[in-house]
Design a protein around this motif. Structure first.
Motif, PDB file in Angstrom:
ATOM      1  N   HIS A 120     -14.914 -75.941  93.689  1.00  0.00           N
ATOM      2  CA  HIS A 120     -14.958 -77.311  93.201  1.00  0.00           C
ATOM      3  C   HIS A 120     -15.897 -77.421  92.002  1.00  0.00           C
ATOM      4  CE1 HIS A 120     -18.937 -78.258  95.100  1.00  0.00           C
ATOM      5  NE2 HIS A 120     -18.531 -77.429  96.048  1.00  0.00           N
TER       6      HIS A 120
ATOM      7  N   ASP B 136     -24.391 -75.064  93.858  1.00  0.00           N
ATOM      8  CA  ASP B 136     -23.233 -75.633  94.580  1.00  0.00           C
ATOM      9  C   ASP B 136     -22.342 -76.374  93.609  1.00  0.00           C
ATOM     10  OD1 ASP B 136     -21.472 -76.686  96.402  1.00  0.00           O
ATOM     11  OD2 ASP B 136     -22.903 -78.030  97.338  1.00  0.00           O
ATOM     12  N   MET B 137     -21.315 -75.712  93.086  1.00  0.00           N
ATOM     13  CA  MET B 137     -21.068 -74.295  93.107  1.00  0.00           C
ATOM     14  C   MET B 137     -20.600 -73.794  91.740  1.00  0.00           C
ATOM     15  SD  MET B 137     -17.434 -73.968  95.131  1.00  0.00           S
ATOM     16  CE  MET B 137     -16.946 -72.645  94.026  1.00  0.00           C
TER      17      MET B 137
ATOM     18  N   GLU C 221     -14.367 -82.156  96.239  1.00  0.00           N
ATOM     19  CA  GLU C 221     -14.800 -81.458  97.452  1.00  0.00           C
ATOM     20  C   GLU C 221     -15.952 -82.188  98.108  1.00  0.00           C
ATOM     21  OE1 GLU C 221     -16.685 -78.718 100.231  1.00  0.00           O
ATOM     22  OE2 GLU C 221     -17.620 -79.637  98.493  1.00  0.00           O
ATOM     23  N   GLU C 222     -16.880 -82.694  97.294  1.00  0.00           N
ATOM     24  CA  GLU C 222     -18.079 -83.327  97.843  1.00  0.00           C
ATOM     25  C   GLU C 222     -17.804 -84.756  98.323  1.00  0.00           C
ATOM     26  OE1 GLU C 222     -20.530 -81.586  98.471  1.00  0.00           O
ATOM     27  OE2 GLU C 222     -20.926 -80.095  96.917  1.00  0.00           O
TER      28      GLU C 222
ATOM     29  N   GLU D 213     -18.645 -70.986  97.458  1.00  0.00           N
ATOM     30  CA  GLU D 213     -19.749 -71.820  97.964  1.00  0.00           C
ATOM     31  C   GLU D 213     -21.002 -70.971  98.154  1.00  0.00           C
ATOM     32  OE1 GLU D 213     -19.862 -74.964  98.230  1.00  0.00           O
ATOM     33  OE2 GLU D 213     -17.835 -75.716  98.587  1.00  0.00           O
TER      34      GLU D 213
HETATM   35 ZN   LIG Z   1     -19.997 -76.970  97.491  1.00  0.00          ZN
END
Ligand SMILES: [Zn+2]
Length: 383
Positions: free
Chosen positions: A74, A107-108, A140-141, A169
């Motif tokens: 992501h 991240d990331m 993603e988050e 990740e």
């Molecule tokens: Zn992540």
């Protein structure tokens, strides 16, 4: 783009600095996936977009043959939080004492940039026997509804099934490569409302106190032994995250109470079983309740096989470490890839600072991370 020698991060660092400068707070991609496309299309990658629900998703691929190896990740980051608490601005990559600071450094974005370096070097040095793809999302988050899950649906509709996937990740704990993720626990949420009868605290015979009832239910759920876990998973755990009730007055028993709870569970106990067992416990203490359940991720684990072996050997040859295989931590997008029958693992940098103020990555880990990814490619799809 600044050039760095490999011990200062090499091409991975140069791309990472550009990526950190993109303020890609979920669901924004802020130009990140374009930077990656710009690096990969000159190598022969085709580029497609699977945008949905305001989320930018990118699929880049080289080769038409099996096996299909996917690098997944992501581009979005969590919000930086209070800017005045950052030592340097979160979207200005800054090196201090061998650490590169910036939101997304661990991240990331470092994982994604190392994947690009690995792919370029691999294609320069080896003959590709299979295909390499990049699956990039900016969701993603956040809710993760229109990101990797959506792309996988589109791919499966065309009968495209990745054989291997590596998610970048931040998986390492104290040293790069000391741990890789081979699966994740399931996550199950409960919103519980318990109703009683409101009244004056001085007349207990006229009230039915929902706080007393929900407390007894919560205590029993918290003490319950759900399972023993198995070889890959720790035992299932239960936590209460919110407990709300009361009118603010000291002399009023409220009419209802509400709790938010979460299970992290192994495949040993399914979500359905957890729901049934929990409701039996709740019903013992609370005759009048409403339970709303939601699954935020099913548990999954990758079978040990050619990918876990390749990753283990690659890490050992680059770092000298033998990685621990883990299923700990929160959920990740790997859960949307495994249902395709894909072997999926997560390998990335040290995770100690993720989501925190002053997030950072070790500069000295950037080139070794790229070498680990390159070595994994070589062990699986070199001709
Ligand atoms: Zn992540």
């Amino acid at each position: 783009m600044t050039e760095y020698p490999d011990h200062q991060g090499g091409p991975t660092r140069a791309l990472l600095e550009q990526m950190i400068a993109c303020a890609s707070v979920t669901p924004e991609d802020a130009g990140c996936s374009q930077l990656i496309s710009n690096a990969l299309t000159p190598l022969g990658f085709s580029c497609e977009h699977f945008d949905a629900g305001g989320v930018h998703n990118t699929w880049l691929r080289i080769g038409n043959r099996a096996p299909l190896f996917v690098f997944a990740g992501h581009t979005d980051v969590v919000p930086p939080g209070p800017l005045e608490r950052w030592t340097s601005p979160p979207f200005e990559p800054t090196e201090r004492d061998g650490l590169l600071y910036g939101r997304g450094a661990a991240d990331m974005k470092s994982g994604l940039c190392a994947m690009v370096t690995a792919t370029r070097r691999f294609l320069e040095r080896e003959k590709l026997d299979g295909s390499i793809a990049f699956l990039l999302t900016s969701d993603e988050e956040g809710p993760a509804r229109h990101g990797t899950r959506h792309v996988m649906q589109q791919l499966l509709a065309r009968d495209v099934r990745p054989d291997f996937a590596v998610v970048g990740e931040a998986s390492s704990v104290e040293a790069l490569g000391d741990r890789i993720m081979i699966g994740r626990r399931g996550s199950l949420n409960l919103r519980l409302r318990v109703d009683g009868r409101q009244g004056h605290v001085a007349y207990p015979h006229r009230v039915d106190n929902p706080i007393h009832r929900i407390s007894r239910a919560m205590a029993e759920l918290a003490n319950e032994h759900w399972d023993d876990g198995d070889d890959d998973f720790p035992p299932t755990t239960f936590q209460v995250s919110n407990l709300n009730a009361g009118t603010g007055a000291t002399n009023v028993v409220p009419g209802s109470a509400e709790a938010l709870c979460n299970f992290r569970h192994s495949p040993v106990t399914s979500a359905t079983t957890l729901m049934a067992r929990s409701e039996r416990i709740i019903a013992k203490h609370c005759p009048d309740y409403i339970a709303e359940w939601s699954v935020s991720g099913d548990p999954f684990v990758t079978q040990r096989g050619s990918l876990t072996r390749a990753a283990s050997e690659a890490i050992r040859s680059v770092t000298g470490l033998i990685p621990e295989f883990s299923t700990g931590g929160g959920t990740s997008d790997a859960r949307f890839i495994t249902p395709a029958g894909t072997q999926v693992i997560e390998i990335g940098p040290i995770n100690a600072s993720i989501h925190q103020i002053d997030e950072h990555v070790r500069v000295a880990d950037l080139d070794p991370l790229a070498r680990i990814y390159e070595d994994v490619l070589r062990r699986l799809i070199a001709g």
